[in-house]
Design a protein around this motif. Structure first.
Motif, PDB file in Angstrom:
ATOM      1  N   GLU A  82      -7.537 -24.578  -5.727  1.00 54.83           N
ATOM      2  CA  GLU A  82      -6.257 -24.791  -6.384  1.00 54.83           C
ATOM      3  C   GLU A  82      -5.339 -25.631  -5.499  1.00 54.83           C
ATOM      4  OE1 GLU A  82      -4.456 -21.188  -7.639  1.00 54.83           O
ATOM      5  OE2 GLU A  82      -6.127 -20.597  -8.935  1.00 54.83           O
ATOM      6  N   ALA A  83      -4.291 -26.152  -6.117  1.00 53.22           N
ATOM      7  CA  ALA A  83      -3.345 -26.988  -5.374  1.00 53.22           C
ATOM      8  C   ALA A  83      -2.704 -26.221  -4.226  1.00 53.22           C
ATOM      9  CB  ALA A  83      -2.272 -27.523  -6.323  1.00 53.22           C
ATOM     10  N   ASP A  84      -2.406 -24.925  -4.448  1.00 49.14           N
ATOM     11  CA  ASP A  84      -1.793 -24.131  -3.381  1.00 49.14           C
ATOM     12  C   ASP A  84      -2.721 -24.005  -2.180  1.00 49.14           C
ATOM     13  OD1 ASP A  84       0.440 -23.843  -4.883  1.00 49.14           O
ATOM     14  OD2 ASP A  84       0.123 -21.749  -5.416  1.00 49.14           O
ATOM     15  N   ASP A  85      -4.037 -23.980  -2.424  1.00 50.11           N
ATOM     16  CA  ASP A  85      -4.990 -23.944  -1.308  1.00 50.11           C
ATOM     17  C   ASP A  85      -4.918 -25.236  -0.500  1.00 50.11           C
ATOM     18  OD1 ASP A  85      -6.197 -21.385  -1.850  1.00 50.11           O
ATOM     19  OD2 ASP A  85      -7.201 -22.308  -3.551  1.00 50.11           O
ATOM     20  N   ALA A  86      -4.689 -26.349  -1.187  1.00 53.41           N
ATOM     21  CA  ALA A  86      -4.551 -27.628  -0.482  1.00 53.41           C
ATOM     22  C   ALA A  86      -3.297 -27.625   0.380  1.00 53.41           C
ATOM     23  CB  ALA A  86      -4.506 -28.782  -1.478  1.00 53.41           C
ATOM     24  N   LEU A  87      -2.187 -27.119  -0.157  1.00 55.22           N
ATOM     25  CA  LEU A  87      -0.949 -27.057   0.621  1.00 55.22           C
ATOM     26  C   LEU A  87      -1.119 -26.158   1.838  1.00 55.22           C
ATOM     27  CD1 LEU A  87       1.701 -26.787  -2.245  1.00 55.22           C
ATOM     28  CD2 LEU A  87       1.297 -28.740  -0.754  1.00 55.22           C
ATOM     29  N   ALA A  88      -1.759 -25.010   1.625  1.00 57.42           N
ATOM     30  CA  ALA A  88      -1.964 -24.075   2.729  1.00 57.42           C
ATOM     31  C   ALA A  88      -2.879 -24.682   3.788  1.00 57.42           C
ATOM     32  CB  ALA A  88      -2.555 -22.768   2.206  1.00 57.42           C
ATOM     33  N   SER A  89      -3.945 -25.349   3.356  1.00 57.22           N
ATOM     34  CA  SER A  89      -4.875 -25.966   4.303  1.00 57.22           C
ATOM     35  C   SER A  89      -4.203 -27.102   5.070  1.00 57.22           C
ATOM     36  CB  SER A  89      -6.109 -26.489   3.564  1.00 57.22           C
ATOM     37  OG  SER A  89      -6.862 -25.435   3.008  1.00 57.22           O
ATOM     38  N   ALA A  90      -3.430 -27.916   4.365  1.00 57.13           N
ATOM     39  CA  ALA A  90      -2.738 -29.028   5.021  1.00 57.13           C
ATOM     40  C   ALA A  90      -1.739 -28.515   6.047  1.00 57.13           C
ATOM     41  CB  ALA A  90      -2.030 -29.891   3.981  1.00 57.13           C
ATOM     42  N   ALA A  91      -1.004 -27.468   5.694  1.00 59.68           N
ATOM     43  CA  ALA A  91      -0.044 -26.892   6.638  1.00 59.68           C
ATOM     44  C   ALA A  91      -0.756 -26.342   7.866  1.00 59.68           C
ATOM     45  CB  ALA A  91       0.761 -25.793   5.956  1.00 59.68           C
ATOM     46  N   HIS A  92      -1.884 -25.679   7.640  1.00 53.29           N
ATOM     47  CA  HIS A  92      -2.661 -25.107   8.749  1.00 53.29           C
ATOM     48  C   HIS A  92      -3.173 -26.204   9.677  1.00 53.29           C
ATOM     49  CE1 HIS A  92      -5.382 -22.323  10.785  1.00 53.29           C
ATOM     50  NE2 HIS A  92      -6.352 -23.203  10.606  1.00 53.29           N
ATOM     51  N   ASP A 118       5.908 -19.571  13.082  1.00 52.82           N
ATOM     52  CA  ASP A 118       6.873 -20.179  13.985  1.00 52.82           C
ATOM     53  C   ASP A 118       6.882 -21.700  13.922  1.00 52.82           C
ATOM     54  OD1 ASP A 118       4.351 -20.342  15.054  1.00 52.82           O
ATOM     55  OD2 ASP A 118       4.994 -20.036  17.131  1.00 52.82           O
ATOM     56  N   ARG A 119       5.878 -22.316  13.258  1.00 54.09           N
ATOM     57  CA  ARG A 119       5.824 -23.770  13.153  1.00 54.09           C
ATOM     58  C   ARG A 119       5.849 -24.266  11.711  1.00 54.09           C
ATOM     59  NH1 ARG A 119       1.650 -26.785  16.576  1.00 54.09           N
ATOM     60  NH2 ARG A 119       3.357 -28.285  16.515  1.00 54.09           N
ATOM     61  N   VAL A 120       5.751 -23.350  10.764  1.00 52.38           N
ATOM     62  CA  VAL A 120       5.714 -23.721   9.349  1.00 52.38           C
ATOM     63  C   VAL A 120       6.863 -23.042   8.615  1.00 52.38           C
ATOM     64  CG1 VAL A 120       4.359 -23.698   7.219  1.00 52.38           C
ATOM     65  CG2 VAL A 120       3.194 -23.938   9.423  1.00 52.38           C
ATOM     66  N   VAL A 121       7.610 -23.820   7.844  1.00 49.48           N
ATOM     67  CA  VAL A 121       8.704 -23.288   7.032  1.00 49.48           C
ATOM     68  C   VAL A 121       8.462 -23.683   5.575  1.00 49.48           C
ATOM     69  CG1 VAL A 121      10.396 -23.301   8.892  1.00 49.48           C
ATOM     70  CG2 VAL A 121      10.136 -25.330   7.450  1.00 49.48           C
ATOM     71  N   GLN A 122       9.163 -23.022   4.683  1.00 56.31           N
ATOM     72  CA  GLN A 122       9.019 -23.290   3.252  1.00 56.31           C
ATOM     73  C   GLN A 122      10.366 -23.668   2.659  1.00 56.31           C
ATOM     74  OE1 GLN A 122       7.775 -19.938   0.888  1.00 56.31           O
ATOM     75  NE2 GLN A 122       7.284 -21.186  -0.901  1.00 56.31           N
ATOM     76  N   MET A 123      10.383 -24.766   1.902  1.00 58.10           N
ATOM     77  CA  MET A 123      11.595 -25.209   1.229  1.00 58.10           C
ATOM     78  C   MET A 123      11.511 -24.830  -0.238  1.00 58.10           C
ATOM     79  SD  MET A 123      14.506 -26.662   1.493  1.00 58.10           S
ATOM     80  CE  MET A 123      15.770 -27.198   0.342  1.00 58.10           C
ATOM     81  N   ASP A 124      12.406 -23.940  -0.654  1.00 57.33           N
ATOM     82  CA  ASP A 124      12.508 -23.554  -2.067  1.00 57.33           C
ATOM     83  C   ASP A 124      13.507 -24.498  -2.721  1.00 57.33           C
ATOM     84  OD1 ASP A 124      13.050 -22.453  -4.545  1.00 57.33           O
ATOM     85  OD2 ASP A 124      13.015 -20.388  -3.824  1.00 57.33           O
ATOM     86  N   ARG A 125      12.997 -25.504  -3.416  1.00 55.74           N
ATOM     87  CA  ARG A 125      13.886 -26.522  -3.964  1.00 55.74           C
ATOM     88  C   ARG A 125      14.699 -26.004  -5.142  1.00 55.74           C
ATOM     89  NH1 ARG A 125       8.671 -27.658  -5.355  1.00 55.74           N
ATOM     90  NH2 ARG A 125       8.199 -27.960  -7.562  1.00 55.74           N
ATOM     91  N   VAL A 144       2.899 -32.101  16.357  1.00 56.90           N
ATOM     92  CA  VAL A 144       3.734 -31.787  15.192  1.00 56.90           C
ATOM     93  C   VAL A 144       4.780 -30.744  15.567  1.00 56.90           C
ATOM     94  CG1 VAL A 144       3.734 -30.853  12.849  1.00 56.90           C
ATOM     95  CG2 VAL A 144       1.872 -32.342  13.603  1.00 56.90           C
ATOM     96  N   GLU A 145       6.047 -31.093  15.395  1.00 58.41           N
ATOM     97  CA  GLU A 145       7.120 -30.169  15.752  1.00 58.41           C
ATOM     98  C   GLU A 145       7.300 -29.081  14.702  1.00 58.41           C
ATOM     99  OE1 GLU A 145      10.704 -32.254  16.535  1.00 58.41           O
ATOM    100  OE2 GLU A 145       9.827 -33.532  18.085  1.00 58.41           O
ATOM    101  N   LYS A 146       7.251 -29.461  13.419  1.00 57.29           N
ATOM    102  CA  LYS A 146       7.454 -28.486  12.355  1.00 57.29           C
ATOM    103  C   LYS A 146       6.803 -28.988  11.073  1.00 57.29           C
ATOM    104  CE  LYS A 146      11.222 -26.200  12.245  1.00 57.29           C
ATOM    105  NZ  LYS A 146      12.648 -25.787  12.139  1.00 57.29           N
ATOM    106  N   VAL A 147       6.232 -28.069  10.319  1.00 57.80           N
ATOM    107  CA  VAL A 147       5.631 -28.380   9.024  1.00 57.80           C
ATOM    108  C   VAL A 147       6.499 -27.744   7.945  1.00 57.80           C
ATOM    109  CG1 VAL A 147       3.605 -28.140   7.546  1.00 57.80           C
ATOM    110  CG2 VAL A 147       3.320 -28.391  10.018  1.00 57.80           C
ATOM    111  N   CYS A 148       6.852 -28.521   6.945  1.00 57.14           N
ATOM    112  CA  CYS A 148       7.682 -28.017   5.849  1.00 57.14           C
ATOM    113  C   CYS A 148       6.908 -28.113   4.539  1.00 57.14           C
ATOM    114  CB  CYS A 148       8.985 -28.797   5.757  1.00 57.14           C
ATOM    115  SG  CYS A 148      10.131 -28.138   4.515  1.00 57.14           S
ATOM    116  N   ILE A 149       6.715 -26.983   3.877  1.00 57.04           N
ATOM    117  CA  ILE A 149       6.042 -26.938   2.582  1.00 57.04           C
ATOM    118  C   ILE A 149       7.118 -26.919   1.492  1.00 57.04           C
ATOM    119  CG2 ILE A 149       4.411 -25.694   1.133  1.00 57.04           C
ATOM    120  CD1 ILE A 149       3.340 -24.326   3.622  1.00 57.04           C
TER     121      ILE A 149
END
Length: 209
Positions: free
Chosen positions: A26-36, A62-69, A44-49
């Motif tokens: 699924e697309a969410d698996d791609a986002l999770a894998s890319a962030a990982h 501590d290196r990954v954050v989530q943006m709720d648009r 990479v200083e910070k990853v924003c999903i």
């Protein structure tokens, strides 16, 4: 919706954006894998999903954050806990209990957000719940947890250099002409310091509509 997938993928590639069509995952698996993968690179200083999807909260650390648009909220680990009442690693447990209509599993009947957070904070992961807590619903909850747990092992790219944006390809302007997207061409031109093409106007011959 299906008719839009391939034109959108073609347009993104023409823009120079890394694109990963998901077939088996699924697309969410791609986002999770890319962030990982990105977070594993020391450069990479910070990853924003950028997504409001609740299940992506499990990727926050501590290196990954989530943006709720939708709410214009940037969530770190403390933000996830403030929103759901559990730490990011327990989001799959939480969703297994409360359910997720977007992904099609109902959760455990009678287990709302507060109850789910209380149980998880008391006992930890679902697998560590005492047998009498969920009773005959334990197996269902563990199945829902499997559905809520995102994959992080998709081989999307070798390193972050592969996904760095280097600007649009020569195909981009043509694609935008076809899709009436010259405003986007103008925006990209400002980013890259290039000149946007003039808008093409088509007129019907005299005497014809």
């Amino acid at each position: 919706l299906w008719a839009q997938f391939h034109p959108l993928e073609d347009a993104l590639r023409a823009l120079g954006v890394a694109t990963w069509p998901m077939v088996e995952l699924e697309a969410d698996d791609a986002l999770a894998s890319a962030a990982h993968l990105a977070a594993a690179d020391a450069r990479v200083e910070k990853v924003c999903i950028w997504t409001p999807d609740k299940d992506l909260g499990q990727c926050v650390n501590d290196r990954v954050v989530q943006m709720d648009r939708r709410s214009n909220t940037l969530r770190d680990a403390a933000g996830v806990r403030a929103k759901f009442g559990v730490d990011p690693q327990h989001i799959p447990d939480y969703l297994a209990l409360v359910g997720d209509a977007a992904d099609g599993y109902p959760g455990i009947r009678g287990c709302g957000a507060k109850t789910a957070a209380r149980l998880i904070n008391k006992y930890g992961a679902l697998e560590d719940f005492p047998p009498d807590v969920l009773g005959d619903k334990q197996a269902d909850a563990e199945l829902f947890k499997q559905l809520a747990t995102l994959r992080t092992d998709a081989a999307l790219f070798a390193n972050v250099d592969d996904i760095a944006w280097k600007g649009p390809t020569p195909e981009f302007n043509k694609r935008m002409q076809e899709m009436d997207g010259l405003r986007l061409v103008e925006r990209v031109a400002k980013l890259t310091g290039g000149a946007a093409p003039r808008r093409r106007v088509t007129r019907a011959p005299a005497g014809k509509k």
